[in-house]
Design a protein around this motif. Structure first.
Motif, PDB file in Angstrom:
ATOM      1  N   ALA A   1       0.833  -1.214   0.000  1.00 39.57           N
ATOM      2  CA  ALA A   1       0.000   0.000   0.000  1.00 39.57           C
ATOM      3  C   ALA A   1       0.865   1.260   0.000  1.00 39.57           C
ATOM      4  O   ALA A   1       0.555   2.237  -0.672  1.00 39.57           O
ATOM      5  N   GLU A   2       1.951   1.224   0.727  1.00 40.97           N
ATOM      6  CA  GLU A   2       2.778   2.429   0.864  1.00 40.97           C
ATOM      7  C   GLU A   2       3.668   2.692  -0.350  1.00 40.97           C
ATOM      8  O   GLU A   2       3.914   3.842  -0.698  1.00 40.97           O
ATOM      9  N   HIS A   3       4.133   1.635  -0.978  1.00 40.61           N
ATOM     10  CA  HIS A   3       5.208   1.831  -1.961  1.00 40.61           C
ATOM     11  C   HIS A   3       4.883   1.423  -3.383  1.00 40.61           C
ATOM     12  O   HIS A   3       5.708   1.613  -4.275  1.00 40.61           O
ATOM     13  N   ARG A   4       3.698   0.861  -3.622  1.00 41.87           N
ATOM     14  CA  ARG A   4       3.449   0.316  -4.967  1.00 41.87           C
ATOM     15  C   ARG A   4       3.509   1.404  -6.039  1.00 41.87           C
ATOM     16  O   ARG A   4       4.034   1.183  -7.130  1.00 41.87           O
ATOM     17  N   HIS A   5       2.942   2.586  -5.754  1.00 44.52           N
ATOM     18  CA  HIS A   5       2.940   3.637  -6.776  1.00 44.52           C
ATOM     19  C   HIS A   5       4.365   4.105  -7.070  1.00 44.52           C
ATOM     20  O   HIS A   5       4.738   4.282  -8.238  1.00 44.52           O
ATOM     21  N   GLY A   6       5.125   4.323  -6.004  1.00 45.73           N
ATOM     22  CA  GLY A   6       6.506   4.776  -6.190  1.00 45.73           C
ATOM     23  C   GLY A   6       7.330   3.750  -6.946  1.00 45.73           C
ATOM     24  O   GLY A   6       8.075   4.096  -7.873  1.00 45.73           O
ATOM     25  N   VAL A   7       7.173   2.489  -6.560  1.00 46.91           N
ATOM     26  CA  VAL A   7       7.944   1.423  -7.223  1.00 46.91           C
ATOM     27  C   VAL A   7       7.534   1.311  -8.686  1.00 46.91           C
ATOM     28  O   VAL A   7       8.381   1.171  -9.578  1.00 46.91           O
ATOM     29  N   PHE A   8       6.229   1.397  -8.937  1.00 50.13           N
ATOM     30  CA  PHE A   8       5.742   1.315 -10.320  1.00 50.13           C
ATOM     31  C   PHE A   8       6.328   2.443 -11.167  1.00 50.13           C
ATOM     32  O   PHE A   8       6.810   2.218 -12.274  1.00 50.13           O
ATOM     33  N   ARG A   9       6.299   3.652 -10.646  1.00 52.56           N
ATOM     34  CA  ARG A   9       6.812   4.800 -11.419  1.00 52.56           C
ATOM     35  C   ARG A   9       8.330   4.681 -11.624  1.00 52.56           C
ATOM     36  O   ARG A   9       8.846   5.009 -12.688  1.00 52.56           O
ATOM     37  N   PHE A  10       8.993   4.214 -10.586  1.00 53.29           N
ATOM     38  CA  PHE A  10      10.438   4.012 -10.704  1.00 53.29           C
ATOM     39  C   PHE A  10      10.740   3.001 -11.817  1.00 53.29           C
ATOM     40  O   PHE A  10      11.601   3.233 -12.674  1.00 53.29           O
ATOM     41  N   LEU A  11       9.982   1.891 -11.816  1.00 57.36           N
ATOM     42  CA  LEU A  11      10.220   0.855 -12.822  1.00 57.36           C
ATOM     43  C   LEU A  11       9.803   1.319 -14.217  1.00 57.36           C
ATOM     44  O   LEU A  11      10.418   0.933 -15.212  1.00 57.36           O
TER      45      LEU A  11
ATOM     46  N   VAL B   1      20.038   6.455  -9.274  1.00 56.88           N
ATOM     47  CA  VAL B   1      20.110   7.296  -8.076  1.00 56.88           C
ATOM     48  C   VAL B   1      19.142   8.478  -8.208  1.00 56.88           C
ATOM     49  O   VAL B   1      18.378   8.787  -7.290  1.00 56.88           O
ATOM     50  N   PHE B   2      19.148   9.081  -9.383  1.00 58.66           N
ATOM     51  CA  PHE B   2      18.252  10.213  -9.622  1.00 58.66           C
ATOM     52  C   PHE B   2      16.787   9.774  -9.498  1.00 58.66           C
ATOM     53  O   PHE B   2      15.968  10.450  -8.858  1.00 58.66           O
ATOM     54  N   LEU B   3      16.451   8.642 -10.098  1.00 56.03           N
ATOM     55  CA  LEU B   3      15.060   8.177 -10.065  1.00 56.03           C
ATOM     56  C   LEU B   3      14.629   7.798  -8.649  1.00 56.03           C
ATOM     57  O   LEU B   3      13.485   8.052  -8.259  1.00 56.03           O
ATOM     58  N   MET B   4      15.523   7.183  -7.902  1.00 60.84           N
ATOM     59  CA  MET B   4      15.161   6.837  -6.519  1.00 60.84           C
ATOM     60  C   MET B   4      14.870   8.094  -5.708  1.00 60.84           C
ATOM     61  O   MET B   4      13.978   8.101  -4.868  1.00 60.84           O
ATOM     62  N   ARG B   5      15.610   9.134  -6.002  1.00 60.73           N
ATOM     63  CA  ARG B   5      15.397  10.383  -5.265  1.00 60.73           C
ATOM     64  C   ARG B   5      14.116  11.081  -5.730  1.00 60.73           C
ATOM     65  O   ARG B   5      13.256  11.431  -4.925  1.00 60.73           O
ATOM     66  N   GLU B   6      13.980  11.255  -7.042  1.00 61.87           N
ATOM     67  CA  GLU B   6      12.892  12.088  -7.553  1.00 61.87           C
ATOM     68  C   GLU B   6      11.569  11.337  -7.708  1.00 61.87           C
ATOM     69  O   GLU B   6      10.516  11.931  -7.592  1.00 61.87           O
ATOM     70  N   VAL B   7      11.646  10.066  -7.993  1.00 59.57           N
ATOM     71  CA  VAL B   7      10.414   9.294  -8.190  1.00 59.57           C
ATOM     72  C   VAL B   7      10.048   8.535  -6.916  1.00 59.57           C
ATOM     73  O   VAL B   7       8.890   8.537  -6.505  1.00 59.57           O
TER      74      VAL B   7
END
Lengths: 132, 158
Positions: free
Chosen positions: B9-19, B110-116
């Motif tokens: 619930a907490e991370h699915r959106h962030g992980v999806f956008r990162f991927l 690194v950039f994506l982990m920070r910004e996304v």
């Protein structure tokens, strides 16, 4: 200048930085431009990010969706109400008009023909063999 | 709610956008997101705090994304993740994706982990097996490159 940019980036990222270093870095036009570009870049990444609508829908189990439980409850209520109504309502009797009158005779003869058509063999049709 | 449910619930959106940014394909990113949380569920949580959990999830996501790209010898499709005609910022998105693909892999991640993903420097360091100083350095380099490449786009960002 790179050190100033690094300080400003860390500040914009919410990392702990020296307040004086941030103030000094922001005193330069390049420093301010850098922060503006960082924010614009962040915004660009955000507005162009795809929405995970499908992932969200497929990930959520059906029973957890808000509309499913009320819909199931309504369906069960309808079925139960129909059953109770069926059990408590008296059975309908056949309408009076369908009852056979006692005066009708047991055997009914066919009506007399109004016109008779006659056919003669050899005139209206011919007998052949072979099934044709 | 189990730990896996909470993390999902907490991370699915962030992980999806990162991927999505990493592999450049929305459908593949969706599959990989599911795979990330399947692995999380199977292997259990490491004994760590919330920041450690997040770093760990993004490490799994990054590894799966890189494996996906390596196994198929694929390069992210710069325009594939943009849904057709859904956004007036499509041009900007393509320009951003092209600029991201021009970065070194580690700088980009690194950039994506920070910004996304919104990870802190320490979390990124843990996820990528780097020092915090290296994270700052790579982040700075990535931003300078993107800033130079996307200067016109940054001026007209909505």
């Amino acid at each position: 200048m790179d050190t100033d940019f690094d300080t400003l980036a860390a500040w914009a990222d919410g990392e702990s930085v020296d307040r004086g270093a941030v103030v000094r870095a922001l005193e330069t036009a390049q420093g301010r431009d850098y922060v503006v570009d960082l924010m614009a870049l962040r915004r660009l990444v955000m507005v162009t990010a795809p929405e995970p609508v499908g992932a969200q829908r497929s990930a959520e189990p059906l029973y957890r969706r808000w509309f499913v439980l009320p819909a199931v409850a309504a369906a069960v209520l309808c079925v139960a109400a129909g059953y109770v109504a069926g059990m408590t309502t008296p059975r309908a009797t056949a309408p009076a008009s369908t009852v056979m009158p006692a005066s009708v005779p047991a055997t009914v003869s066919a009506p007399a023909p109004t016109h008779v058509i006659r056919f003669e063999s050899g005139v209206d049709w011919r007998e052949t063999t072979g099934g044709n | 709610m189990t730990n896996t449910d909470r993390l999902f619930a907490e991370h699915r959106h962030g992980v999806f956008r990162f991927l999505c940014r990493l592999v450049g394909q929305t459908e593949s990113a969706r599959d990989l997101t599911q795979e990330v949380f399947l692995r999380v569920a199977r292997s259990g949580l490491p004994d760590t705090d919330a920041g450690g959990e997040r770093a760990w999830i993004y490490r799994v996501a990054r590894n799966l994304g890189l494996n996906f790209l390596r196994d198929g010898a694929r390069r992210p499709a710069t325009g594939a993740m943009i849904e057709p005609a859904t956004s007036p910022t499509q041009e900007l998105a393509v320009a951003l994706n092209q600029a991201l693909q021009a970065l070194a892999d580690m700088d980009r991640d690194v950039f994506l982990m920070r910004e996304v993903g919104g990870l802190s420097y320490d979390e990124i360091a843990a996820a990528c097996h780097l020092t915090t100083t290296a994270v700052r350095s790579r982040l700075h380099r990535a931003r300078q490159h993107l800033r130079a490449t996307l200067a016109p786009a940054l001026r007209k960002t909505p």
